[in-house]
Design a protein around this motif. Structure first.
Motif, PDB file in Angstrom:
ATOM      1  N   SER A  21       0.743  -1.314   0.112  1.00 14.72           N
ATOM      2  CA  SER A  21       0.013   0.000  -0.032  1.00 14.72           C
ATOM      3  C   SER A  21       0.944   1.071   0.016  1.00 14.72           C
ATOM      4  N   GLY A  22       2.099   1.225   0.747  1.00 19.00           N
ATOM      5  CA  GLY A  22       2.976   2.264   0.848  1.00 19.00           C
ATOM      6  C   GLY A  22       3.658   2.758  -0.566  1.00 19.00           C
ATOM      7  N   THR A  23       3.685   1.588  -1.113  1.00 22.67           N
ATOM      8  CA  THR A  23       4.587   1.789  -2.456  1.00 22.67           C
ATOM      9  C   THR A  23       3.622   2.433  -3.397  1.00 22.67           C
ATOM     10  N   ALA A  24       2.512   1.742  -3.583  1.00 17.65           N
ATOM     11  CA  ALA A  24       1.537   2.137  -4.521  1.00 17.65           C
ATOM     12  C   ALA A  24       1.027   3.945  -4.150  1.00 17.65           C
ATOM     13  N   ILE A  25       1.075   4.116  -2.745  1.00 16.30           N
ATOM     14  CA  ILE A  25       0.789   5.387  -2.483  1.00 16.30           C
ATOM     15  C   ILE A  25       1.743   6.294  -2.883  1.00 16.30           C
ATOM     16  N   ALA A  26       3.061   6.025  -2.663  1.00 19.84           N
ATOM     17  CA  ALA A  26       4.339   6.852  -3.039  1.00 19.84           C
ATOM     18  C   ALA A  26       4.436   7.131  -4.532  1.00 19.84           C
ATOM     19  N   CYS A  27       4.124   6.016  -5.378  1.00 18.99           N
ATOM     20  CA  CYS A  27       4.285   6.059  -6.861  1.00 18.99           C
ATOM     21  C   CYS A  27       3.220   7.068  -7.303  1.00 18.99           C
ATOM     22  N   GLU A  28       1.969   6.990  -6.593  1.00 22.95           N
ATOM     23  CA  GLU A  28       0.824   7.822  -7.185  1.00 22.95           C
ATOM     24  C   GLU A  28       1.271   9.295  -7.036  1.00 22.95           C
ATOM     25  N   ASN A  29       1.584   9.618  -5.712  1.00 23.51           N
ATOM     26  CA  ASN A  29       1.671  10.850  -5.377  1.00 23.51           C
ATOM     27  C   ASN A  29       2.894  11.489  -5.706  1.00 23.51           C
ATOM     28  N   ALA A  30       3.884  10.852  -6.082  1.00 22.32           N
ATOM     29  CA  ALA A  30       5.126  11.267  -6.603  1.00 22.32           C
ATOM     30  C   ALA A  30       4.761  12.030  -7.957  1.00 22.32           C
ATOM     31  N   LEU A  31       4.008  11.111  -8.680  1.00 30.19           N
ATOM     32  CA  LEU A  31       3.790  11.606  -9.982  1.00 30.19           C
ATOM     33  C   LEU A  31       2.912  12.995  -9.937  1.00 30.19           C
ATOM     34  N   VAL A  32       1.919  13.030  -9.094  1.00 26.85           N
ATOM     35  CA  VAL A  32       1.188  14.451  -8.761  1.00 26.85           C
ATOM     36  C   VAL A  32       2.110  15.402  -8.462  1.00 26.85           C
ATOM     37  N   VAL A  33       3.132  15.058  -7.579  1.00 25.23           N
ATOM     38  CA  VAL A  33       4.170  16.400  -7.046  1.00 25.23           C
ATOM     39  C   VAL A  33       4.788  16.854  -7.982  1.00 25.23           C
ATOM     40  N   ALA A  34       5.468  15.662  -8.952  1.00 30.58           N
ATOM     41  CA  ALA A  34       6.395  16.017 -10.245  1.00 30.58           C
ATOM     42  C   ALA A  34       5.398  17.004 -11.212  1.00 30.58           C
ATOM     43  N   ILE A  35       4.164  16.522 -11.354  1.00 26.47           N
ATOM     44  CA  ILE A  35       3.344  17.358 -12.503  1.00 26.47           C
ATOM     45  C   ILE A  35       3.342  18.599 -11.970  1.00 26.47           C
ATOM     46  N   ILE A  36       2.852  18.938 -10.668  1.00 20.90           N
ATOM     47  CA  ILE A  36       2.510  20.309 -10.236  1.00 20.90           C
ATOM     48  C   ILE A  36       3.850  21.030 -10.302  1.00 20.90           C
ATOM     49  N   CYS A  37       5.169  20.646  -9.827  1.00 18.48           N
ATOM     50  CA  CYS A  37       6.104  21.100  -9.930  1.00 18.48           C
ATOM     51  C   CYS A  37       6.569  21.479 -11.175  1.00 18.48           C
ATOM     52  N   TYR A  38       6.388  20.616 -12.119  1.00 18.44           N
ATOM     53  CA  TYR A  38       6.881  20.777 -13.605  1.00 18.44           C
ATOM     54  C   TYR A  38       6.293  21.827 -14.420  1.00 18.44           C
ATOM     55  N   SER A  39       4.886  21.926 -14.043  1.00 11.85           N
ATOM     56  CA  SER A  39       4.129  23.022 -14.931  1.00 11.85           C
ATOM     57  C   SER A  39       3.842  24.071 -14.199  1.00 11.85           C
ATOM     58  N   PRO A  40       4.381  25.361 -14.966  1.00 10.87           N
ATOM     59  CA  PRO A  40       4.181  26.621 -14.484  1.00 10.87           C
ATOM     60  C   PRO A  40       2.604  26.952 -14.385  1.00 10.87           C
ATOM     61  N   ALA A  41       1.776  26.353 -15.045  1.00 16.19           N
ATOM     62  CA  ALA A  41       0.241  26.754 -15.110  1.00 16.19           C
ATOM     63  C   ALA A  41      -0.273  26.224 -14.018  1.00 16.19           C
ATOM     64  N   LEU A  42       0.025  25.352 -13.048  1.00 15.36           N
ATOM     65  CA  LEU A  42      -0.473  24.917 -11.824  1.00 15.36           C
ATOM     66  C   LEU A  42       0.011  25.649 -10.803  1.00 15.36           C
ATOM     67  N   ARG A  43      -0.192  26.914 -10.622  1.00 17.09           N
ATOM     68  CA  ARG A  43       0.215  27.735  -9.492  1.00 17.09           C
ATOM     69  C   ARG A  43      -0.799  28.474  -8.765  1.00 17.09           C
ATOM     70  N   THR A  44      -2.191  28.004  -9.200  1.00 13.69           N
ATOM     71  CA  THR A  44      -3.221  28.806  -8.422  1.00 13.69           C
ATOM     72  C   THR A  44      -3.295  28.168  -7.029  1.00 13.69           C
TER      73      THR A  44
END
Length: 333
Positions: free
Chosen positions: A53-76
């Motif tokens: 469960s922890g592995t799945a949680i880490a993978c899912e949320n790591a992708l979300v964090v990477a997307i938000i950090c990568y995309s300047p448009a997601l700053r609201t």
């Protein structure tokens, strides 16, 4: 914030060592730490499931964090809150993985307490971020005209600073001495946390849940009122208005229902459970609680069109969205 229970597992290995020595305790939840020389511990299927469960949680949320950090448009403000939630859940997932590794590789009081503090702080930050998202959604509807102001940004940052500050303090409590390592009579179903500690954590969760319930009820009232006002302006209630209102209310019910179904059983058991109860009860209520961190990115991130576009850009590097980004209000549930 009831995450602390995950920490039971840090002590589970020592308990199994004691049980194997013929104590006759059977399957009670006495997950005590031991300073004696560690012996090879039998692999507990529940611990494996928590690690998965922890592995799945880490993978899912790591992708979300990477997307938000990568995309300047997601700053609201909305995406800042989603990023906070994903970060907290990412840390919680990593904490479950580390807990499994330390439980079967490094067994000591120091490591156990550090794991306890890390998991308590991570899950507390996750639940607090959910509350902040709920408050943000309410404000976006209640103060729709002034939502995109500097005052809102300051409010969001203040809420997050407070949420993470309180979470860190809760995580430090067992590390700084609020534990039952030297007084087993005060232990809870989540060792090495004391009964008073888990009671505090559970009471905090119940308070947050009630606040979220109240805010979502108010959100439903606002949504229904807006739909009714639109219908009056058009002189009739169209089927589309009814469907949109029903969909919004249903979505809110799913969000709150998922949160409650995940955490309430564990929070209640932490209060009413006895440390002599079989440890399977602790595991059986804790595992669904971790699923909330697995579901959060699906509810709050992957359903969002901006994040979907950014995910394509991040993963493929060749996707060019023809439609310009639109900063959606958090009220777009």
């Amino acid at each position: 914030m009831d995450a602390p229970a995950a920490l039971n597992h840090s002590a589970a290995a020592a308990h199994r060592l004691q049980a194997g020595s013929g104590s006759g305790g059977g399957g009670n939840a006495s997950l005590e730490l031991s300073s004696r020389a560690p012996a090879p511990a039998a692999l507990n299927p529940w611990d494996v499931m928590l690690c998965v469960s922890g592995t799945a949680i880490a993978c899912e949320n790591a992708l979300v964090v990477a997307i938000i950090c990568y995309s300047p448009a997601l700053r609201t403000p909305m995406f800042v809150l989603v990023g906070s939630l994903a970060t907290a859940d990412l840390l919680a997932g990593l904490g479950l993985i580390l807990n499994f590794v330390f439980q079967y590789v490094i067994r000591s009081e120091t490591v156990s307490l550090l794991t306890v503090g890390f998991l308590v702080a991570s899950f507390a930050a996750s639940v607090s971020s959910l509350l902040a998202i709920t408050v943000d959604r309410y404000l976006s509807l209640y103060n729709a005209l002034t939502y995109y102001s500097e005052r809102t940004v300051l409010c969001i940052h203040t809420m997050l600073a407070g949420a993470w500050g309180v979470s860190l303090c809760l995580g430090l409590l067992p590390v700084l001495g609020w534990n039952c390592l030297h007084d087993h009579a005060t232990c809870s179903v989540v060792r090495p946390l004391t009964k008073s500690n888990v009671t505090l954590l559970s009471a905090s969760f119940f308070l947050i849940f009630l606040i979220m319930l109240h805010l979502y009820i108010e959100i439903c009232k606002i949504v229904c009122r807006h739909a009714h006002q639109i219908a009056l302006q058009q002189h009739f209630l169209t089927a589309s208005h009814y469907v949109a209102t029903k969909k919004g209310v249903s979505t809110l019910a799913i969000i709150l229902g998922t949160f409650g179904a995940s955490w309430l059983p564990f929070a209640i058991y932490c209060v009413v459970g006895d440390p002599d109860y079989p440890s399977v009860y602790t595991y059986a209520t804790l595992l669904p609680a971790t699923y909330n961190s697995m579901i959060n990115p699906i509810i709050y991130a992957y359903r969002n069109q901006e994040i979907q576009r950014s995910m394509w850009v991040l993963l493929c590097g060749c996707f060019q969205a023809k439609v310009s980004f639109r900063s959606r209000s958090p009220s777009d549930v």
